[in-house]
Motif scaffolding. Sequence first.
Motif, PDB file in Angstrom:
ATOM      1  N   MET A   1       0.839  -1.194   0.000  1.00 37.19           N
ATOM      2  CA  MET A   1       0.000   0.000   0.000  1.00 37.19           C
ATOM      3  C   MET A   1       0.876   1.246   0.000  1.00 37.19           C
ATOM      4  SD  MET A   1      -3.088   0.920   2.603  1.00 37.19           S
ATOM      5  CE  MET A   1      -3.896  -0.595   2.091  1.00 37.19           C
ATOM      6  N   LYS A   2       0.576   2.193  -0.871  1.00 34.16           N
ATOM      7  CA  LYS A   2       1.386   3.398  -0.982  1.00 34.16           C
ATOM      8  C   LYS A   2       1.251   4.269   0.251  1.00 34.16           C
ATOM      9  CE  LYS A   2       1.465   3.925  -6.011  1.00 34.16           C
ATOM     10  NZ  LYS A   2       1.144   4.835  -7.120  1.00 34.16           N
ATOM     11  N   LYS A   3       2.366   4.940   0.601  1.00 43.48           N
ATOM     12  CA  LYS A   3       2.351   5.893   1.694  1.00 43.48           C
ATOM     13  C   LYS A   3       2.675   7.271   1.147  1.00 43.48           C
ATOM     14  CE  LYS A   3       3.841   2.600   5.245  1.00 43.48           C
ATOM     15  NZ  LYS A   3       4.874   2.310   6.283  1.00 43.48           N
ATOM     16  N   ALA A   4       2.186   8.288   1.863  1.00 44.17           N
ATOM     17  CA  ALA A   4       2.457   9.659   1.443  1.00 44.17           C
ATOM     18  C   ALA A   4       3.958   9.919   1.457  1.00 44.17           C
ATOM     19  CB  ALA A   4       1.753  10.635   2.377  1.00 44.17           C
ATOM     20  N   ASN A  46      -5.215  13.845   0.129  1.00 41.99           N
ATOM     21  CA  ASN A  46      -5.189  14.457   1.460  1.00 41.99           C
ATOM     22  C   ASN A  46      -6.442  15.314   1.639  1.00 41.99           C
ATOM     23  OD1 ASN A  46      -4.703  15.851   3.816  1.00 41.99           O
ATOM     24  ND2 ASN A  46      -2.589  16.361   3.329  1.00 41.99           N
ATOM     25  N   PRO A  47      -7.369  14.907   2.518  1.00 44.40           N
ATOM     26  CA  PRO A  47      -8.624  15.649   2.676  1.00 44.40           C
ATOM     27  C   PRO A  47      -8.429  17.096   3.111  1.00 44.40           C
ATOM     28  CG  PRO A  47      -8.771  13.497   3.706  1.00 44.40           C
ATOM     29  CD  PRO A  47      -7.330  13.698   3.350  1.00 44.40           C
ATOM     30  N   GLU A  48      -7.284  17.412   3.694  1.00 47.81           N
ATOM     31  CA  GLU A  48      -7.002  18.792   4.089  1.00 47.81           C
ATOM     32  C   GLU A  48      -7.074  19.728   2.890  1.00 47.81           C
ATOM     33  OE1 GLU A  48      -3.179  21.477   5.571  1.00 47.81           O
ATOM     34  OE2 GLU A  48      -3.096  19.290   5.741  1.00 47.81           O
ATOM     35  N   TYR A 148      -9.492  12.391   7.444  1.00 48.46           N
ATOM     36  CA  TYR A 148      -9.102  13.683   8.022  1.00 48.46           C
ATOM     37  C   TYR A 148      -9.024  13.586   9.543  1.00 48.46           C
ATOM     38  CZ  TYR A 148      -9.515  18.774   8.913  1.00 48.46           C
ATOM     39  OH  TYR A 148      -9.331  20.072   9.329  1.00 48.46           O
ATOM     40  N   LEU A 149      -9.992  12.921  10.153  1.00 48.12           N
ATOM     41  CA  LEU A 149     -10.019  12.780  11.610  1.00 48.12           C
ATOM     42  C   LEU A 149      -8.972  11.778  12.101  1.00 48.12           C
ATOM     43  CD1 LEU A 149     -13.895  12.764  12.104  1.00 48.12           C
ATOM     44  CD2 LEU A 149     -12.311  14.629  12.659  1.00 48.12           C
ATOM     45  N   LEU A 150      -8.854  10.652  11.396  1.00 52.61           N
ATOM     46  CA  LEU A 150      -7.887   9.638  11.834  1.00 52.61           C
ATOM     47  C   LEU A 150      -6.457  10.119  11.683  1.00 52.61           C
ATOM     48  CD1 LEU A 150     -10.337   7.853  12.165  1.00 52.61           C
ATOM     49  CD2 LEU A 150      -9.087   6.011  11.032  1.00 52.61           C
ATOM     50  N   ASP A 151      -6.197  10.942  10.669  1.00 50.05           N
ATOM     51  CA  ASP A 151      -4.859  11.520  10.532  1.00 50.05           C
ATOM     52  C   ASP A 151      -4.478  12.288  11.787  1.00 50.05           C
ATOM     53  OD1 ASP A 151      -4.528  10.524   7.982  1.00 50.05           O
ATOM     54  OD2 ASP A 151      -4.942  12.419   6.955  1.00 50.05           O
ATOM     55  N   ARG A 152      -5.479  12.888  12.430  1.00 53.75           N
ATOM     56  CA  ARG A 152      -5.217  13.732  13.592  1.00 53.75           C
ATOM     57  C   ARG A 152      -5.050  12.960  14.890  1.00 53.75           C
ATOM     58  NH1 ARG A 152      -6.432  16.465   9.681  1.00 53.75           N
ATOM     59  NH2 ARG A 152      -6.132  18.719   9.533  1.00 53.75           N
ATOM     60  N   ILE A 153      -5.370  11.670  14.884  1.00 54.16           N
ATOM     61  CA  ILE A 153      -5.086  10.866  16.073  1.00 54.16           C
ATOM     62  C   ILE A 153      -3.969   9.851  15.791  1.00 54.16           C
ATOM     63  CG2 ILE A 153      -7.407  11.158  17.009  1.00 54.16           C
ATOM     64  CD1 ILE A 153      -8.003   8.263  16.176  1.00 54.16           C
ATOM     65  N   GLY A 154      -3.331  10.021  14.656  1.00 48.17           N
ATOM     66  CA  GLY A 154      -2.159   9.207  14.347  1.00 48.17           C
ATOM     67  C   GLY A 154      -2.441   7.790  13.908  1.00 48.17           C
ATOM     68  N   VAL A 155      -3.636   7.535  13.380  1.00 45.89           N
ATOM     69  CA  VAL A 155      -3.983   6.193  12.908  1.00 45.89           C
ATOM     70  C   VAL A 155      -3.878   6.168  11.387  1.00 45.89           C
ATOM     71  CG1 VAL A 155      -5.819   4.468  12.720  1.00 45.89           C
ATOM     72  CG2 VAL A 155      -5.490   5.718  14.858  1.00 45.89           C
ATOM     73  N   PRO A 156      -3.046   5.293  10.816  1.00 42.46           N
ATOM     74  CA  PRO A 156      -2.912   5.223   9.357  1.00 42.46           C
ATOM     75  C   PRO A 156      -4.254   4.914   8.694  1.00 42.46           C
ATOM     76  CG  PRO A 156      -1.138   4.015  10.430  1.00 42.46           C
ATOM     77  CD  PRO A 156      -2.122   4.365  11.503  1.00 42.46           C
ATOM     78  N   CYS A 157      -4.590   5.708   7.699  1.00 43.48           N
ATOM     79  CA  CYS A 157      -5.880   5.558   7.032  1.00 43.48           C
ATOM     80  C   CYS A 157      -5.747   6.019   5.588  1.00 43.48           C
ATOM     81  CB  CYS A 157      -6.940   6.391   7.758  1.00 43.48           C
ATOM     82  SG  CYS A 157      -8.584   6.364   6.996  1.00 43.48           S
ATOM     83  N   VAL A 158      -6.337   5.287   4.660  1.00 40.80           N
ATOM     84  CA  VAL A 158      -6.346   5.680   3.255  1.00 40.80           C
ATOM     85  C   VAL A 158      -7.770   5.594   2.728  1.00 40.80           C
ATOM     86  CG1 VAL A 158      -3.979   4.926   2.815  1.00 40.80           C
ATOM     87  CG2 VAL A 158      -5.874   3.336   2.440  1.00 40.80           C
ATOM     88  N   ILE A 159      -8.022   6.331   1.661  1.00 37.72           N
ATOM     89  CA  ILE A 159      -9.315   6.280   0.986  1.00 37.72           C
ATOM     90  C   ILE A 159      -9.223   5.282  -0.164  1.00 37.72           C
ATOM     91  CG2 ILE A 159     -10.996   7.601  -0.352  1.00 37.72           C
ATOM     92  CD1 ILE A 159     -10.002  10.102   1.173  1.00 37.72           C
ATOM     93  N   VAL A 160     -10.204   4.408  -0.250  1.00 38.39           N
ATOM     94  CA  VAL A 160     -10.257   3.387  -1.296  1.00 38.39           C
ATOM     95  C   VAL A 160     -11.445   3.688  -2.205  1.00 38.39           C
ATOM     96  CG1 VAL A 160     -10.418   0.923  -1.795  1.00 38.39           C
ATOM     97  CG2 VAL A 160      -9.322   1.694   0.319  1.00 38.39           C
ATOM     98  N   THR A 161     -11.244   3.577  -3.500  1.00 44.26           N
ATOM     99  CA  THR A 161     -12.356   3.756  -4.434  1.00 44.26           C
ATOM    100  C   THR A 161     -12.518   2.497  -5.274  1.00 44.26           C
ATOM    101  OG1 THR A 161     -10.893   4.805  -6.063  1.00 44.26           O
ATOM    102  CG2 THR A 161     -12.074   6.260  -4.559  1.00 44.26           C
ATOM    103  N   GLY A 162     -13.749   2.195  -5.586  1.00 41.64           N
ATOM    104  CA  GLY A 162     -14.027   1.003  -6.384  1.00 41.64           C
ATOM    105  C   GLY A 162     -15.513   0.899  -6.636  1.00 41.64           C
ATOM    106  N   TRP A 177     -14.583   4.157   0.340  1.00 37.89           N
ATOM    107  CA  TRP A 177     -14.574   3.802   1.759  1.00 37.89           C
ATOM    108  C   TRP A 177     -13.140   3.937   2.250  1.00 37.89           C
ATOM    109  CZ3 TRP A 177     -14.986   0.531  -2.300  1.00 37.89           C
ATOM    110  CH2 TRP A 177     -14.111  -0.557  -2.383  1.00 37.89           C
ATOM    111  N   ASN A 178     -12.820   3.380   3.402  1.00 33.18           N
ATOM    112  CA  ASN A 178     -11.477   3.536   3.964  1.00 33.18           C
ATOM    113  C   ASN A 178     -10.849   2.200   4.307  1.00 33.18           C
ATOM    114  OD1 ASN A 178     -13.233   6.011   5.188  1.00 33.18           O
ATOM    115  ND2 ASN A 178     -11.172   6.688   4.664  1.00 33.18           N
ATOM    116  N   MET A 179      -9.528   2.210   4.343  1.00 36.32           N
ATOM    117  CA  MET A 179      -8.775   1.140   4.986  1.00 36.32           C
ATOM    118  C   MET A 179      -8.003   1.768   6.122  1.00 36.32           C
ATOM    119  SD  MET A 179      -7.545  -1.639   2.155  1.00 36.32           S
ATOM    120  CE  MET A 179      -7.235  -2.789   3.499  1.00 36.32           C
TER     121      MET A 179
END
Length: 209
Positions: A1-4, A46-48, A148-162, A177-179
């Motif tokens: 999975m790609k990371k920023a 990045n939702p920001e 956006y919210l999970l980024d702020r509590i330090g939990v890795p999260c990505v948006i998935v489309t399909g 949705w998210n992973m």
Amino acid sequence: MKKAVKDKTMTPLIEGIRKHQDEIRLPSMYTSDMLRDFLEMNVMDNPEFFYVSGFKYFIRGNEITVIPSYTYSLQEILRLSKQCQKIAAGLVKRANLHDLYEGVKILHDFLARNVVYEDDGKKERHNIVGSLVEKKAVCDGYSAAFKYLLDRIGVPCVIVTGTAWDQLSGADGRHAWNMVKLEDEWTHVDVTFDTTMSSFNIIRYDYFG
């Protein structure tokens, strides 16, 4: 999975976007593929940066010129970003009183309980403004706000489309949705489905992990 991608040489690009600059110039030490990957992972995903709809860029000599496309004016960006940050800060404060799993669940529950699924064609339904400020969104908006919210509590999260099966139409349709990485494992979380399938104000967790 790609990371920023974290690249300090790209800081002027990020800062230029935050300042709503029409053109941002960088040294041409990057290939088109490298620049495109950076923009995709660090800006478009990045939702920001809900106010950026795309980019054009060209390379001339020793310089790259990046031209962002903005969907809001600078004044609107500042106002809406401030509203989203304020709402997120309160939610993060609540989430941080618990362990990470419970914190993620609290953020999931907030969106599932407070955001109404509505597709009225407005661009806000697809970004964090719709979910956090207007409390109306489609799947893009739910998944963007959750990240956006999970980024702020330090939990890795990505948006998935399909695609996903729609019970109402009886057919597959485009979906987001998210992973989320919890307890060292990546798991699926679909706040939209947990919301639209809820009834009598009861939050379901069919799509939480």
